[in-house]
Design a protein around this motif. Sequence first.
Motif, mmCIF file in Angstrom:
data_model
loop_
_atom_site.group_PDB
_atom_site.id
_atom_site.type_symbol
_atom_site.label_atom_id
_atom_site.label_comp_id
_atom_site.label_asym_id
_atom_site.label_seq_id
_atom_site.Cartn_x
_atom_site.Cartn_y
_atom_site.Cartn_z
ATOM 1 N N ASP A 1 39.997 30.470 43.282
ATOM 2 C CA ASP A 1 40.769 29.282 42.898
ATOM 3 C C ASP A 1 40.634 28.962 41.412
ATOM 4 O O ASP A 1 41.404 28.176 40.864
ATOM 5 C CB ASP A 1 40.326 28.074 43.731
ATOM 6 N N ILE A 2 39.669 29.579 40.764
ATOM 7 C CA ILE A 2 39.478 29.366 39.319
ATOM 8 C C ILE A 2 40.027 30.536 38.522
ATOM 9 O O ILE A 2 40.779 30.351 37.556
ATOM 10 C CB ILE A 2 37.981 29.163 39.002
ATOM 11 N N TYR A 3 39.702 31.756 38.951
ATOM 12 C CA TYR A 3 40.130 32.959 38.223
ATOM 13 C C TYR A 3 41.371 33.537 38.913
ATOM 14 O O TYR A 3 41.313 34.540 39.623
ATOM 15 C CB TYR A 3 38.996 33.975 38.176
ATOM 16 N N VAL A 4 42.500 32.861 38.713
ATOM 17 C CA VAL A 4 43.757 33.263 39.350
ATOM 18 C C VAL A 4 44.231 34.590 38.755
ATOM 19 O O VAL A 4 44.214 34.789 37.533
ATOM 20 C CB VAL A 4 44.838 32.184 39.156
ATOM 21 N N GLY A 5 44.657 35.506 39.630
ATOM 22 C CA GLY A 5 45.172 36.782 39.176
ATOM 23 C C GLY A 5 44.112 37.856 39.030
ATOM 24 O O GLY A 5 44.432 38.986 38.678
ATOM 25 N N LEU A 6 42.830 37.492 39.283
ATOM 26 C CA LEU A 6 41.748 38.467 39.212
ATOM 27 C C LEU A 6 41.234 38.757 40.625
ATOM 28 O O LEU A 6 41.343 37.912 41.513
ATOM 29 C CB LEU A 6 40.598 37.937 38.346
ATOM 30 N N PRO A 7 40.638 39.932 40.834
ATOM 31 C CA PRO A 7 40.077 40.236 42.158
ATOM 32 C C PRO A 7 38.872 39.344 42.446
ATOM 33 O O PRO A 7 38.227 38.829 41.524
ATOM 34 C CB PRO A 7 39.683 41.705 42.048
#
Length: 325
Positions: free
Chosen positions: A51-57
């Motif tokens: 929910d914080i690092y959107v677009g990362l695995p």
Amino acid sequence: MAEKTTPPPATLLAESIGMPPVAPGFDAKYIAELGAQVAAPASFTLELAPDIYVGLPPALPMVWDPRKGGVLPVREYIEQFRLKPARKVGTAKALTLESFIALANRHKTEHTAVFADTTWQKPGFTAVIDYHENTSGGPADNGKHRIHYDFPLSEEWKAWVKLDGEPMSQLDFAAFLEDHIQELCSPTDAEKIALTRDFATTVATPAEVVQLSRGLQVHVASTVKNAHTLQTGAGEIQWEEVHNGADGKPLTVPGIFLLNIAPFFMGEPVRIPVRLRYRVSGKITWFYQIFRPDSFITERVRDDLDKVRQETSLPAFEGAPEMVA
């Protein structure tokens, strides 16, 4: 009170990494072994909050390697063994509209979109294969895989545009008309009525333009005796005989003729009116003016854009994508 002694360096190093105590007399050997263990790469996993690092695995495999400067992604180690790219990247260049459509159909996905620059001076189509997801609030994509068609100009159109509005001598103008007679066309009845009404002048057929060019060649060294406008809107020029072979007969000059020309390489032709002009000052100077090329070319580009929509079933927009290729 007994004096404290400092343990040898090997013992201190062993204690710091949890190794057994170093036996006396083996400092050099243990230092080498322990140093090798400390310098050896070690892998670990870095957990990420989605929910914080959107677009990362959710998890990133990492490597601790002091010899390489510290923490590094595992990817840097395995990329050298890659057999295929991770994703499609780059821009394919199509030389014809048909090739652009064929390539778009070959690579398109449900999210692919076409963007069109419809400015007449430098039009172009770009298909962004990996465009953002085609849903409201959907995730973004890279936009790095593209197909581009930049409407390369035909040699015939470049020749007409190059001399548009440029004054020419009688000999040069006659030769130009002879060289480009195949790009002229006869007006339809509807075009003739509309052009005669709008321009208040005579509309020439290709045969009449050929007759004009040949008449100009006859009078190439003659002096203009009289020039006036007829009731039909056409001009009439009479030459004064100054050399053998010139008959001095008046020559009728139509005020407008039609081009049937493909502006773009291997593209569809466009019918464009061209005004015919001349100036008299002893000798005569000729020039032509292509009428509103912006509107005719833009209309052709938009027709091609409709063709792309129909033959690819892709959404198309007049504009440019927001991400850089």
